[in-house]
Design a protein around this motif. Structure first.
Motif, PDB file in Angstrom:
ATOM      1  N   LYS A  77     -13.953  -1.003   4.017  1.00 41.54           N
ATOM      2  CA  LYS A  77     -13.339   0.391   3.460  1.00 41.54           C
ATOM      3  C   LYS A  77     -13.382   1.486   4.185  1.00 41.54           C
ATOM      4  O   LYS A  77     -13.859   1.642   5.342  1.00 41.54           O
ATOM      5  N   THR A 101     -19.354  10.332  -5.728  1.00 38.17           N
ATOM      6  CA  THR A 101     -18.319   9.348  -5.856  1.00 38.17           C
ATOM      7  C   THR A 101     -17.082  10.375  -5.505  1.00 38.17           C
ATOM      8  O   THR A 101     -16.945  11.452  -6.216  1.00 38.17           O
ATOM      9  N   PRO A 102     -16.050   9.928  -4.798  1.00 31.76           N
ATOM     10  CA  PRO A 102     -15.911   8.576  -4.228  1.00 31.76           C
ATOM     11  C   PRO A 102     -16.236   8.472  -2.697  1.00 31.76           C
ATOM     12  O   PRO A 102     -15.463   7.977  -2.095  1.00 31.76           O
ATOM     13  N   ILE A 135     -12.847  11.038 -10.693  1.00 35.82           N
ATOM     14  CA  ILE A 135     -13.123  10.560  -9.265  1.00 35.82           C
ATOM     15  C   ILE A 135     -11.977   9.861  -8.495  1.00 35.82           C
ATOM     16  O   ILE A 135     -12.085   9.196  -7.620  1.00 35.82           O
ATOM     17  N   TRP A 136     -10.702  10.015  -9.301  1.00 33.11           N
ATOM     18  CA  TRP A 136      -9.530   9.577  -8.610  1.00 33.11           C
ATOM     19  C   TRP A 136      -9.009  10.728  -7.689  1.00 33.11           C
ATOM     20  O   TRP A 136      -9.211  11.683  -7.596  1.00 33.11           O
ATOM     21  N   PRO A 137      -7.978  10.106  -6.828  1.00 30.73           N
ATOM     22  CA  PRO A 137      -7.674  11.224  -5.854  1.00 30.73           C
ATOM     23  C   PRO A 137      -6.634  12.039  -6.101  1.00 30.73           C
ATOM     24  O   PRO A 137      -5.884  11.967  -7.227  1.00 30.73           O
ATOM     25  N   ALA A 166      -9.525   9.726  -2.423  1.00 28.04           N
ATOM     26  CA  ALA A 166     -10.488   8.896  -3.050  1.00 28.04           C
ATOM     27  C   ALA A 166      -9.887   7.187  -2.423  1.00 28.04           C
ATOM     28  O   ALA A 166     -10.422   6.313  -2.397  1.00 28.04           O
ATOM     29  N   TYR A 167      -8.637   7.342  -2.718  1.00 30.71           N
ATOM     30  CA  TYR A 167      -7.850   5.827  -2.353  1.00 30.71           C
ATOM     31  C   TYR A 167      -7.976   5.446  -0.885  1.00 30.71           C
ATOM     32  O   TYR A 167      -8.423   4.195  -0.352  1.00 30.71           O
ATOM     33  N   GLN A 186     -11.712   4.389  -0.612  1.00 35.53           N
ATOM     34  CA  GLN A 186     -12.093   3.199  -1.322  1.00 35.53           C
ATOM     35  C   GLN A 186     -11.139   1.868  -0.860  1.00 35.53           C
ATOM     36  O   GLN A 186     -11.659   0.726  -0.958  1.00 35.53           O
ATOM     37  N   MET A 187     -10.008   2.283  -0.287  1.00 38.87           N
ATOM     38  CA  MET A 187      -9.216   0.970   0.157  1.00 38.87           C
ATOM     39  C   MET A 187      -9.706   0.175   1.286  1.00 38.87           C
ATOM     40  O   MET A 187     -10.415   0.829   2.469  1.00 38.87           O
ATOM     41  N   MET A 188      -9.556  -1.101   1.221  1.00 40.54           N
ATOM     42  CA  MET A 188     -10.263  -1.928   2.474  1.00 40.54           C
ATOM     43  C   MET A 188      -8.868  -2.298   3.261  1.00 40.54           C
ATOM     44  O   MET A 188      -7.963  -2.788   2.870  1.00 40.54           O
ATOM     45  N   ILE A 224      -3.088   9.366   1.063  1.00 38.73           N
ATOM     46  CA  ILE A 224      -2.354   8.598   0.174  1.00 38.73           C
ATOM     47  C   ILE A 224      -1.043   8.894  -0.167  1.00 38.73           C
ATOM     48  O   ILE A 224      -0.149   7.908  -0.240  1.00 38.73           O
ATOM     49  N   ARG A 270       1.276   7.468   2.391  1.00 36.68           N
ATOM     50  CA  ARG A 270       1.429   5.915   2.049  1.00 36.68           C
ATOM     51  C   ARG A 270       2.581   5.613   0.964  1.00 36.68           C
ATOM     52  O   ARG A 270       3.284   4.697   1.437  1.00 36.68           O
ATOM     53  N   VAL A 271       2.466   6.475   0.117  1.00 36.85           N
ATOM     54  CA  VAL A 271       3.511   6.415  -0.941  1.00 36.85           C
ATOM     55  C   VAL A 271       5.091   6.558  -0.439  1.00 36.85           C
ATOM     56  O   VAL A 271       5.836   5.821  -0.765  1.00 36.85           O
ATOM     57  N   ILE A 274      -1.207   8.991  -9.343  1.00 42.99           N
ATOM     58  CA  ILE A 274      -0.396   8.756  -8.105  1.00 42.99           C
ATOM     59  C   ILE A 274       1.078   8.284  -8.368  1.00 42.99           C
ATOM     60  O   ILE A 274       1.091   7.476  -9.316  1.00 42.99           O
ATOM     61  N   THR A 320      -3.886  -4.803   2.406  1.00 40.32           N
ATOM     62  CA  THR A 320      -4.728  -3.817   1.812  1.00 40.32           C
ATOM     63  C   THR A 320      -5.418  -3.978   0.686  1.00 40.32           C
ATOM     64  O   THR A 320      -4.935  -5.132  -0.039  1.00 40.32           O
ATOM     65  N   TRP A 321      -6.634  -3.795   0.372  1.00 39.34           N
ATOM     66  CA  TRP A 321      -7.466  -3.969  -0.807  1.00 39.34           C
ATOM     67  C   TRP A 321      -8.109  -2.861  -1.576  1.00 39.34           C
ATOM     68  O   TRP A 321      -8.468  -2.062  -0.859  1.00 39.34           O
ATOM     69  N   LEU A 322      -7.526  -2.674  -2.761  1.00 40.53           N
ATOM     70  CA  LEU A 322      -8.137  -1.432  -3.502  1.00 40.53           C
ATOM     71  C   LEU A 322      -8.547  -1.881  -4.765  1.00 40.53           C
ATOM     72  O   LEU A 322      -7.787  -2.349  -5.832  1.00 40.53           O
ATOM     73  N   PRO A 323      -9.844  -1.285  -4.960  1.00 39.92           N
ATOM     74  CA  PRO A 323     -10.575  -1.745  -6.192  1.00 39.92           C
ATOM     75  C   PRO A 323     -10.690  -0.712  -7.201  1.00 39.92           C
ATOM     76  O   PRO A 323      -9.945   0.402  -7.181  1.00 39.92           O
ATOM     77  N   TYR A 376     -13.040   1.565  -9.323  1.00 42.33           N
ATOM     78  CA  TYR A 376     -14.491   1.964  -8.659  1.00 42.33           C
ATOM     79  C   TYR A 376     -14.894   2.766  -9.790  1.00 42.33           C
ATOM     80  O   TYR A 376     -14.255   3.536 -10.465  1.00 42.33           O
ATOM     81  N   GLY A 403       2.785   0.430   2.937  1.00 39.09           N
ATOM     82  CA  GLY A 403       2.960   1.962   2.390  1.00 39.09           C
ATOM     83  C   GLY A 403       1.787   1.982   1.437  1.00 39.09           C
ATOM     84  O   GLY A 403       0.820   2.045   1.769  1.00 39.09           O
ATOM     85  N   SER A 404       2.346   2.311   0.372  1.00 37.54           N
ATOM     86  CA  SER A 404       1.250   2.392  -0.733  1.00 37.54           C
ATOM     87  C   SER A 404       0.590   1.143  -1.086  1.00 37.54           C
ATOM     88  O   SER A 404       1.067   0.077  -1.156  1.00 37.54           O
ATOM     89  N   PRO A 405      -1.023   1.376  -1.095  1.00 35.77           N
ATOM     90  CA  PRO A 405      -1.813   0.207  -1.389  1.00 35.77           C
ATOM     91  C   PRO A 405      -1.977  -0.187  -2.902  1.00 35.77           C
ATOM     92  O   PRO A 405      -2.659  -1.005  -3.282  1.00 35.77           O
TER      93      PRO A 405
END
Lengths: 355, 470, 74
Positions: A10, A33-34, A117-119, A173-174, A177-179, A257, A260-261, A336, B324-327, B329, B350-352
């Motif tokens: 993560k 959190t987060p 707790i969301w971004p 948050a993303y 939390q993202m791996m 984030i 990324r989008v 998002i 990418t891995w997004l849970p 949570y 890009g977007s996960p």
């Protein structure tokens, strides 16, 4: 292919990997959190490696423990999210006044209040513009991947020591939390003895860590010195990444984030023949001002895309004023945007139908 | 022969409002100077001046660093015990003196003092209680007496409106860790000399690493009490000391030193080994195909939704893709629902966020209901038909019904339905490399004893695929 | 002779030492020092160099206590 060890972790865990290899010796934390995985990782890895982890009674205490340990010469850090950042505002101001190096990771969540707790990216103003009382700034790094969570934290301690400043790693948050696959840095950085810090020995006995200067003239000199330091940082350290910017008609500006989008949106738009580009600040202070102005002067539109009510857009507007029209793409509350939504908006501009 | 003189732990001159000052900023008859002098003398006597760090509070003694020729750190209002904790965790042999007033320690800093005490931080706290705010000009302190007039209690403190005077030594005495708690007074020469003995003990405890010592010092503030300095000392005896008894509350200085958890400081290679102990993703082979898979795995907690996602992401990376891995949570996880979005692609991602999956793995019924309509046309929906009774309504997607929970139950561990679904998905897409899966599996299963079982289920899923779906 | 020597310009005239001296060796004079206070003065006759005045005095350097030969004080 690199020799570095690659792991799927993560973003929050990657922070600890970067921190330990970056020479951090002390982590003081409080669960939220987060961001909590960062404290979990610190509790395990800082302790096992003979560094120091302590769970404090509040974020107020956390930031003051940082003040003490940093004043004592340690490489210190904490991690938190919005409500905790609010509580730390006082201490961050003292740290700025006393010019102590420290590293704070803010994994942004939605506010105001307890929010959720969301971004969101609504801590832009309280990190990029200072946040506590007084005229001060922090270096703000904005990672957009787990690897950058690691790498930015890794370099944060060197930066903090070099400029005697707070370095904030402003994630969300993303990103936390993202791996993703992360390569661990293969060189351990270590701090050196600081001639101004308190080591509880004869050599450092005369040292004073303080933010109080009762004489207005002295406080004025100190405050101007701080401003010169911030200007120096602006000249020496500013980072960003560009995607399809050179000939962009529609320039998106986004970090974390949102970037990324936007990255996905730019790829989709380019396939459709729309000349979109993405300028992604990796440092929010210093902001890539000159490059943005340069790109704005040849763009048809510049749009700040962020999970806030336009906190970064205020800066984008200010910088692009008179160069080209600007737009604001804002999302709030932990929502998002979809790639499609951004594409539709930009295509609307392209076809002359303003949103 | 000089028998008493300005202690050497004071600076020769005090750099306040320009160099060369020789008097303090304290008002005539103030107790701070006396307390400072006792401490300064002991720093020399105990030979700890070089390694002392003096923590100045906010209040009249904010400028203690003008006077103390030691390491100095000025703290935010009430936070000195937290600041001291930070220093203590950095320098084990430092002598830390937290010198705090009643507003600082007993009002704004109550959390910090209580928790530093509770941790038994090895430091010495001098709590100067003069029952009023001095620096800000004479407002009510938490220790202000009932009926006492201050700028913010002009009619006299009323317990009904303003609360009661708080006894901090008594509060400290309710906490297990402090080694030494005593209240002293500066009202008479005899009590000043007694205070010196107490100060000494409180510092010796720290030198011996015994832990947290707390000395409450009843101290005069003639200016804000609106008394002359001599009268102020009489008032202390008549009014302060009856409410705040001058006595020892605890002396555990004979007890052994608290234990210290020492773990050696790791070097570079040791740290890299430590951080790599979860296992590295095996050597990457180049990805063969141009693809982007956006996989949504959904079910309820305990079905291994998140770990199936992690396995898939690890496998994808080992196969040369970005992933990418997004849970889901946070509190959402406590309600029983869980989902993870995995994207893997040969291009940078890009977007996960998996908003429009091209693969949905629905392990239970609500998951299918929630996400069926999100699936991209032409995508794949895999249904755990043991638990999902309804059929997929979409006719523009591929659908596989797998009795995964039934197969898992036959093997004795219901929670392995996830690995069955995942294996069949990879096989169906032509992405399954059994050897690589074997290598990656241990990276993704938290319980190491579950690796063999999962491998067995993988084999079972492959056999099922060959039998039923090939 | 024992004596507490008071540095006139470091005394704030609070009278705590005067009130504390067991042998009444100290008093407040009528002269005004640089700080604007009427400062304390000592007489050596009954001084035992006990140090009480030194400890109760809130100023770090205002009082020095001598046992035996003390310097002349104007």
């Amino acid at each position: 292919m690199s020799n570095k060890v690659k792991q799927l972790i993560k973003g929050n865990e990657a922070v600890i990997y970067g921190a330990l290899m970056g020479g951090a010796t002390h982590f003081f934390g409080y669960p939220i959190t987060p961001a909590s995985e960062i404290a979990h990782g610190a509790a395990k890895y800082f302790t096992l490696s003979g560094r120091h982890f302590l769970q404090a009674e509040s974020e107020v205490s956390v930031i003051n423990m940082l003040y003490g340990a940093s004043g004592a010469g340690a490489r210190v850090m904490t991690a938190s999210s919005g409500p905790g950042m609010s509580l730390m505002a006082e201490g961050l101001s003292y740290i700025a006044g006393a010019e102590l190096p420290c590293v704070v990771v803010d994994v942004q969540r939605a506010g105001p209040g307890l929010g959720n707790i969301w971004p969101e990216q609504s801590d832009y103003n309280i990190t990029v513009k200072g946040g506590g009382h007084g005229n001060y700034k922090s270096i703000v790094l904005a990672p957009h991947s787990a690897q950058e969570m690691c790498d930015f934290t890794y370099q944060a301690f060197e930066l903090a020591d070099k400029y005697r400043i707070t370095v904030i790693v402003l994630a969300d948050a993303y990103i936390g939390q993202m791996m993703e696959a992360v390569e661990i840095p293969d060189r351990l950085l270590e701090g050196e003895r600081k001639d101004w810090a308190l080591y509880a020995d004869k050599e450092s006995r005369g040292n004073l860590v303080t933010s109080i200067l009762m004489d207005p003239q002295l406080q004025s000199e100190h405050n101007w010195k701080l401003q010169r330091k911030y200007e120096q940082i602006s000249r020496e350290f500013c980072q960003w990444e560009e995607l399809e910017c050179e000939d962009a008609d529609y320039l998106l500006v986004a970090y974390g984030i949102s970037a990324r989008v936007c990255h996905s949106a730019v790829e989709v738009l380019r396939k459709k023949g729309v000349k979109a580009g993405l300028l992604r600040p990796k440092t929010l202070f210093p902001f890539p001002e000159d490059r943005l102005k340069e790109l704005a002067s040849s763009a048809r539109k510049v749009a700040a895309a962020e999970l806030s009510n336009g906190q970064m857009a205020d800066d984008v507007d200010r910088l692009c004023g008179g160069l080209c029209p600007t737009e604001r793409l804002c999302w709030l509350g932990g929502v998002i945007p979809s790639v499609q939504e951004i594409c539709d908006t930009v295509e609307g501009w392209e076809s002359g139908v303003e949103r | 022969m000089i028998v008493k003189e300005k202690p050497k732990a004071f600076y020769d001159t005090f750099e306040r409002k320009g160099a060369g000052q020789e008097v303090t900023h304290y008002c005539p008859g103030c107790g701070h100077g006396t307390a400072h002098k006792l401490i300064a003398e002991l720093l020399v006597e105990l030979d700890i001046q070089d390694r002392t760090i003096f923590l100045s509070p906010v209040g009249c003694s904010v400028f203690a660093y003008y006077y103390m020729d030691t390491g100095n750190i000025q703290c935010a209002h009430g936070r000195a015990p937290a600041v001291g904790t930070g220093i203590r965790r950095t320098h084990k042999d430092a002598i830390l003196i937290s010198y705090q007033g009643d507003g600082d320690l007993a009002a704004i800093g109550t959390a910090e003092i209580i928790h530093a005490a509770n941790r038994g931080e090895n430091m010495t706290v001098f709590f100067i209680n003069n029952a009023i705010y001095g620096m800000t000009g004479g407002q009510m302190a938490p220790t202000t007496l009932e009926g006492q007039k201050t700028l913010t209690t002009p009619l006299g403190r009323s317990s009904g409106r303003d609360g009661n005077p708080i006894g901090m030594a008594e509060v400290m005495d309710a906490i297990k860790a402090p080694v030494y708690i005593e209240r002293v007074s500066l009202s008479t020469p005899g009590k000043v000399l007694k205070a010196r003995k107490v100060f000494k003990k409180a510092l010796e405890n720290q030198i011996d690493k015994k832990g947290f010592s707390f000395v409450e010092v009843l101290s005069p503030c003639p200016i804000n009490w609106k008394m002359d300095p001599v009268e102020a000392r009489s008032w202390m005896q008549e009014h302060l000391e009856p409410l705040y008894p001058v006595r020892n509350f605890r002396d555990g200085s004979h007890l052994p030193v608290p234990h210290d958890d020492f773990i050696p400081f790791m070097k570079e290679d040791e740290i890299i080994n430590l951080l790599s102990s979860g296992g590295a993703i095996p050597d990457v082979k180049a990805s063969e195909s141009d693809l982007e898979q956006r996989v949504k795995i959904a079910g309820f907690g305990g079905q291994g939704v998140l770990s199936a996602g992690i396995l898939l992401a690890n496998y994808a990376i080992a196969s040369g893709y970005e992933a990418t891995w997004l849970p889901s949570y946070g509190p959402e996880m406590r309600g029983g629902k869980a989902n993870a979005g995995v994207i893997f692609s040969n291009r940078s991602i890009g977007s996960p966020v998996v908003a429009e999956p091209n693969v949905l793995i629905a392990l239970n019924s609500p998951s299918l209901t929630s996400f069926e309509n999100d699936v991209e046309p032409g995508g794949l929906i895999m249904v755990n038909s043991t638990l999902v009774r309804e059929e997929v309504k979409r006719d523009d997607v591929d659908v596989l019904y797998i009795p995964a929970s039934e197969m898992a139950r036959e093997s004795g561990v219901l929670a392995t339905a996830n690995i069955i679904m995942l294996t069949i998905y990879l096989k169906y897409k032509g992405l399954a490399d059994t050897e690589l899966l074997r290598k990656v599996l241990p990276l993704s299963v938290k319980r190491k004893d579950a690796v063999d079982l999962n491998l067995k289920m993988m084999e079972k899923a492959l056999a099922y695929y060959d039998r039923e779906l090939a | 002779m024992n004596r507490s020597v008071i540095e006139a310009d470091l005394c704030k005239g609070c009278r705590v030492c005067v009130n504390s001296c067991p042998n009444h060796c100290l008093s407040i004079g009528s002269e005004i020092n640089r700080l604007g206070y009427q400062y304390a003065r000592s007489t050596p006759e009954k001084c035992t160099a006990c140090g009480i005045c030194f400890y109760v005095c809130p100023e770090p350097g205002a009082i020095t206590v001598y046992k035996g030969e003390a310097p002349d004080v104007k």
